[in-house]
Design an enzyme around this catalytic site. Sequence first.
Site, PDB file in Angstrom:
ATOM      1  N   ASP A  38       0.829  -1.210   0.000  1.00 27.73           N
ATOM      2  CA  ASP A  38       0.000   0.000   0.000  1.00 27.73           C
ATOM      3  C   ASP A  38       0.866   1.264   0.000  1.00 27.73           C
ATOM      4  O   ASP A  38       1.974   1.258   0.528  1.00 27.73           O
ATOM      5  CB  ASP A  38      -0.922  -0.017   1.229  1.00 27.73           C
ATOM      6  CG  ASP A  38      -2.065   0.967   1.079  1.00 27.73           C
ATOM      7  OD1 ASP A  38      -2.452   1.283  -0.067  1.00 27.73           O
ATOM      8  OD2 ASP A  38      -2.582   1.440   2.120  1.00 27.73           O
ATOM      9  N   GLY A  39       0.323   2.322  -0.592  1.00 22.04           N
ATOM     10  CA  GLY A  39       0.996   3.628  -0.539  1.00 22.04           C
ATOM     11  C   GLY A  39       1.531   4.119  -1.879  1.00 22.04           C
ATOM     12  O   GLY A  39       2.211   5.149  -1.923  1.00 22.04           O
ATOM     13  N   GLY A  49      -0.079   5.457  -4.460  1.00 20.84           N
ATOM     14  CA  GLY A  49      -0.698   6.732  -4.852  1.00 20.84           C
ATOM     15  C   GLY A  49      -0.102   7.884  -4.060  1.00 20.84           C
ATOM     16  O   GLY A  49       0.266   8.929  -4.628  1.00 20.84           O
ATOM     17  N   ARG A  50       0.016   7.714  -2.749  1.00 19.48           N
ATOM     18  CA  ARG A  50       0.564   8.782  -1.897  1.00 19.48           C
ATOM     19  C   ARG A  50       2.024   9.068  -2.256  1.00 19.48           C
ATOM     20  O   ARG A  50       2.469  10.203  -2.259  1.00 19.48           O
ATOM     21  CB  ARG A  50       0.427   8.402  -0.417  1.00 19.48           C
ATOM     22  CG  ARG A  50      -0.966   8.694   0.132  1.00 19.48           C
ATOM     23  CD  ARG A  50      -1.194   7.987   1.442  1.00 19.48           C
ATOM     24  NE  ARG A  50      -1.378   6.551   1.242  1.00 19.48           N
ATOM     25  CZ  ARG A  50      -1.289   5.657   2.210  1.00 19.48           C
ATOM     26  NH1 ARG A  50      -0.973   6.039   3.435  1.00 19.48           N
ATOM     27  NH2 ARG A  50      -1.500   4.380   1.952  1.00 19.48           N
ATOM     28  N   ARG A 110      -0.904   9.512  -9.763  1.00 18.32           N
ATOM     29  CA  ARG A 110      -0.945   8.296  -8.941  1.00 18.32           C
ATOM     30  C   ARG A 110      -0.379   7.077  -9.679  1.00 18.32           C
ATOM     31  O   ARG A 110       0.279   6.231  -9.083  1.00 18.32           O
ATOM     32  CB  ARG A 110      -2.401   7.985  -8.535  1.00 18.32           C
ATOM     33  CG  ARG A 110      -2.997   8.926  -7.495  1.00 18.32           C
ATOM     34  CD  ARG A 110      -4.442   8.527  -7.200  1.00 18.32           C
ATOM     35  NE  ARG A 110      -4.521   7.125  -6.806  1.00 18.32           N
ATOM     36  CZ  ARG A 110      -4.304   6.689  -5.573  1.00 18.32           C
ATOM     37  NH1 ARG A 110      -4.023   7.528  -4.610  1.00 18.32           N
ATOM     38  NH2 ARG A 110      -4.390   5.403  -5.308  1.00 18.32           N
ATOM     39  N   HIS A 153       2.187   3.422  -9.099  1.00 22.49           N
ATOM     40  CA  HIS A 153       1.980   1.996  -9.395  1.00 22.49           C
ATOM     41  C   HIS A 153       3.159   1.448 -10.212  1.00 22.49           C
ATOM     42  O   HIS A 153       3.609   0.331  -9.989  1.00 22.49           O
ATOM     43  CB  HIS A 153       0.664   1.786 -10.153  1.00 22.49           C
ATOM     44  CG  HIS A 153      -0.544   2.197  -9.352  1.00 22.49           C
ATOM     45  ND1 HIS A 153      -0.713   1.832  -8.043  1.00 22.49           N
ATOM     46  CD2 HIS A 153      -1.630   2.951  -9.675  1.00 22.49           C
ATOM     47  CE1 HIS A 153      -1.857   2.345  -7.599  1.00 22.49           C
ATOM     48  NE2 HIS A 153      -2.428   3.019  -8.563  1.00 22.49           N
ATOM     49  N   THR A 190     -10.962  -6.844  -4.519  1.00 24.39           N
ATOM     50  CA  THR A 190     -12.339  -6.837  -5.052  1.00 24.39           C
ATOM     51  C   THR A 190     -12.978  -5.465  -4.855  1.00 24.39           C
ATOM     52  O   THR A 190     -13.981  -5.151  -5.491  1.00 24.39           O
ATOM     53  CB  THR A 190     -13.212  -7.912  -4.356  1.00 24.39           C
ATOM     54  OG1 THR A 190     -12.989  -7.847  -2.927  1.00 24.39           O
ATOM     55  CG2 THR A 190     -12.901  -9.307  -4.836  1.00 24.39           C
ATOM     56  N   GLU A 191     -12.401  -4.659  -3.980  1.00 27.24           N
ATOM     57  CA  GLU A 191     -12.936  -3.310  -3.729  1.00 27.24           C
ATOM     58  C   GLU A 191     -12.269  -2.250  -4.609  1.00 27.24           C
ATOM     59  O   GLU A 191     -12.777  -1.131  -4.728  1.00 27.24           O
ATOM     60  CB  GLU A 191     -12.745  -2.925  -2.256  1.00 27.24           C
ATOM     61  CG  GLU A 191     -13.690  -3.645  -1.285  1.00 27.24           C
ATOM     62  CD  GLU A 191     -13.320  -5.108  -1.078  1.00 27.24           C
ATOM     63  OE1 GLU A 191     -12.126  -5.411  -0.978  1.00 27.24           O
ATOM     64  OE2 GLU A 191     -14.239  -5.949  -1.050  1.00 27.24           O
ATOM     65  N   LEU A 248      10.376 -20.774  -5.497  1.00 26.09           N
ATOM     66  CA  LEU A 248       9.432 -19.916  -4.766  1.00 26.09           C
ATOM     67  C   LEU A 248       8.095 -19.947  -5.502  1.00 26.09           C
ATOM     68  O   LEU A 248       8.071 -20.041  -6.717  1.00 26.09           O
ATOM     69  CB  LEU A 248       9.948 -18.464  -4.761  1.00 26.09           C
ATOM     70  CG  LEU A 248       9.038 -17.410  -4.110  1.00 26.09           C
ATOM     71  CD1 LEU A 248       9.191 -17.471  -2.580  1.00 26.09           C
ATOM     72  CD2 LEU A 248       9.371 -15.991  -4.581  1.00 26.09           C
ATOM     73  N   ARG A 263      -4.748  -2.053   8.952  1.00 29.08           N
ATOM     74  CA  ARG A 263      -5.934  -2.867   8.672  1.00 29.08           C
ATOM     75  C   ARG A 263      -5.584  -3.903   7.620  1.00 29.08           C
ATOM     76  O   ARG A 263      -4.571  -3.801   6.937  1.00 29.08           O
ATOM     77  CB  ARG A 263      -7.110  -1.993   8.226  1.00 29.08           C
ATOM     78  CG  ARG A 263      -6.829  -1.139   7.016  1.00 29.08           C
ATOM     79  CD  ARG A 263      -8.086  -0.385   6.548  1.00 29.08           C
ATOM     80  NE  ARG A 263      -7.751   0.591   5.538  1.00 29.08           N
ATOM     81  CZ  ARG A 263      -7.518   1.881   5.780  1.00 29.08           C
ATOM     82  NH1 ARG A 263      -7.645   2.371   6.988  1.00 29.08           N
ATOM     83  NH2 ARG A 263      -7.182   2.696   4.783  1.00 29.08           N
ATOM     84  N   SER A 313      -7.845  -4.886   5.125  1.00 28.49           N
ATOM     85  CA  SER A 313      -8.489  -4.594   3.837  1.00 28.49           C
ATOM     86  C   SER A 313      -8.869  -5.861   3.067  1.00 28.49           C
ATOM     87  O   SER A 313      -8.633  -5.963   1.868  1.00 28.49           O
ATOM     88  CB  SER A 313      -7.596  -3.692   2.975  1.00 28.49           C
ATOM     89  OG  SER A 313      -7.302  -2.487   3.645  1.00 28.49           O
TER      90      SER A 313
END
Length: 225
Positions: free
Chosen positions: A12-13, A15-16, A25, A29, A59-60, A124, A178, A180
Amino acid sequence: MNLVKHIAIIMDGNGRWAELQDKKRVKGHEAGAKIVKEVTTYCSHNKEIERLTLYAFSTENWKRPRLEVEFLMKLLDNYLKNELEVYLQNNVRFEPIGDIRAFSKSLQKTVKMVEQKTAHCDALVQSLALNYGAQDEIIRAVNSLKNSKADITVQMLSNALDCKHNVDLLIRTGGDKRLSNFLLWQAAYAELFFVDTLWPDFSVKELEKIVKKFKKVERRFGGLK
Ligand code: IPE
Ligand code: IPE
Ligand code: MG
């Protein structure tokens, strides 16, 4: 000392990270994809680590602006096509989790192609969570078992999930604490590490530091030491 066989990461992060540098943004990625490669290569050379499961699209995440979603789909397609050589060089098996039926036919084809071409690799297993949500995964598993005559057991449900392996170490970058909707079942006894680093700034060095801390944690699994 604990063995770290299965690492899962909520990346996560992105975009920021981009916004902090006045970039779009999507640049975040792109930068994030480079770290995926670095971390995967490192894990493939570490004999103890058997699985690396990375949250790439939830999925969100469909709730995001159409252009960002389209960019992510294109990035994934390019990433997989470009990385195929690297997967093979590093002996990494690619095993997607999530419901990719929602993706375009051509992206589904790319995902399946890389899965098939790397099926023999065994240094792996890198799982990318693609259109993945733990609730959706559990519901699909329960539905697949609903005609079973016997009562459903923990083992049966586990085996019916996309990801059938318990997580040892779960890391989330980006500062939020969290899950998520990531690996809710498999993380039942995972050690959770939340770091402020934004994903494009994450590094193998930071991963090594976290693993070092993880190794010293007393994991009791409900028992006593
Ligand atoms: C994680 O980074 C990547 C995806 C969810 C695809 P974000 O895009 O959520 O970045 P932030 O959290 O907005 O900074
Ligand atoms: C979780 O990040 C999903 C991925 C990293 C792919 P999000 O940015 O979507 O999560 P929330 O919205 O902050 O919970
Ligand atoms: Mg985010």
